[in-house]
Design an enzyme around this catalytic site. Sequence first.
Site, mmCIF file in Angstrom:
data_model
loop_
_atom_site.group_PDB
_atom_site.id
_atom_site.type_symbol
_atom_site.label_atom_id
_atom_site.label_comp_id
_atom_site.label_asym_id
_atom_site.label_seq_id
_atom_site.Cartn_x
_atom_site.Cartn_y
_atom_site.Cartn_z
ATOM 1 C CG ASP A 1 7.638 15.433 4.088
ATOM 2 O OD1 ASP A 1 6.962 14.918 4.993
ATOM 3 O OD2 ASP A 1 8.242 14.770 3.227
ATOM 4 C CG ASP B 1 4.460 14.600 7.734
ATOM 5 O OD1 ASP B 1 5.581 14.243 8.136
ATOM 6 O OD2 ASP B 1 4.156 14.619 6.527
ATOM 7 C CG ASP C 1 13.780 16.879 11.940
ATOM 8 O OD1 ASP C 1 12.707 17.201 12.472
ATOM 9 O OD2 ASP C 1 14.882 16.952 12.515
ATOM 10 C CB CYS D 1 -0.952 -0.005 1.202
ATOM 11 S SG CYS D 1 -0.138 -0.020 2.792
#
Length: 345
Positions: free
Chosen positions: A89, A224, A48, A16
């Site tokens: 991002d 995120d 990050d 996926c």
Amino acid sequence: MSEQIRLTRYAKRSGCGAKLGPQVLERVLQDLPVFEDRNLLVGFEHSDDAAVYRVSEDLAMIQTLDFFPPIVDDPYTYGQIAAANALSDVYAMGGEPKVALNIVGFPSFLPVEVLKEILAGGADKVKETGAVLVGGHSINNEEPLYGLAVSGFVDPARVWKNAGARPGDMLILTKQIGSGVISTSIKGELAPEESVREAIKVMSTLNKDAAQVLRHYDVHAATDVTGFSLIGHSLEMAGASGVSIRLFADKVPLIRGARELAESGLVPSGAYRNRAFAEGKVDHGHVSRVLQDMLYDPQTSGGLLVSVRDRDVPDIMHALAAQTQTKAAVVGSVHEAGQKSVYLI
């Protein structure tokens, strides 16, 4: 187009669209040379979301890229989701997207109209951010791949990193999770229509509005939530910040129907990889196995996870409810480092 072609059928190798397992990346990155530049404000040392390079005293450039195979059948929707995922991002670093480039892999046996719709979906999502799309690069590939390379701008003094969470902070998540389970169910043609609709809305929604709300507050750490799951990204934040995180398992918002699908066994392979990497650093407490699976579920274009002062939470939650279209929730708290990095309660 989705009635004629099941686009997810051609995502042969990558499931996926989950990222390479964190075990693989950890082994690879530790052997790469370390680049030193006084203007490189954020590299890959703490996993990050993007790199940040200072251009001047009041301007820094954010650089990122992301792409993956189809997770839905409609080409236009796939393009929107892949673009929103890459653009996220930049928002996760506290910045604004400015320039984007297409990254395309496309099989010669599929109609070119499918590619046109994918690119149209991506272009419309870039336009929604106010950035500009300026071309890109494509290759012939046995499965479709699409994404973006994105550059954005941020004030060097206001960069968000996944390091900086402080004991006493609360964690806010700006989108519901479960997209990995829903994507797996879509491929098996087992996902209820209402679950598909909500998952598409979540994945195609930009983190733009949430970021605009959060910029008015002191964000100590941010990321995120994508392929490494809510637990995986919480681990990264805890490790980079030198703290422990408690996740309120039953407070985490879920996409409608995702938990029931997970109970029936439709858990993506990426969730098991995430668990294998993380569980030695996680105290699962008395949380049920199926809810654990949801917290390990690899997300696509997930929400922002931010560490903020406890006293700011009511105002932030009120603003998020008024200005965003997804389900935000207070999902955890930050504490002094303990024996485990993440505790489920």
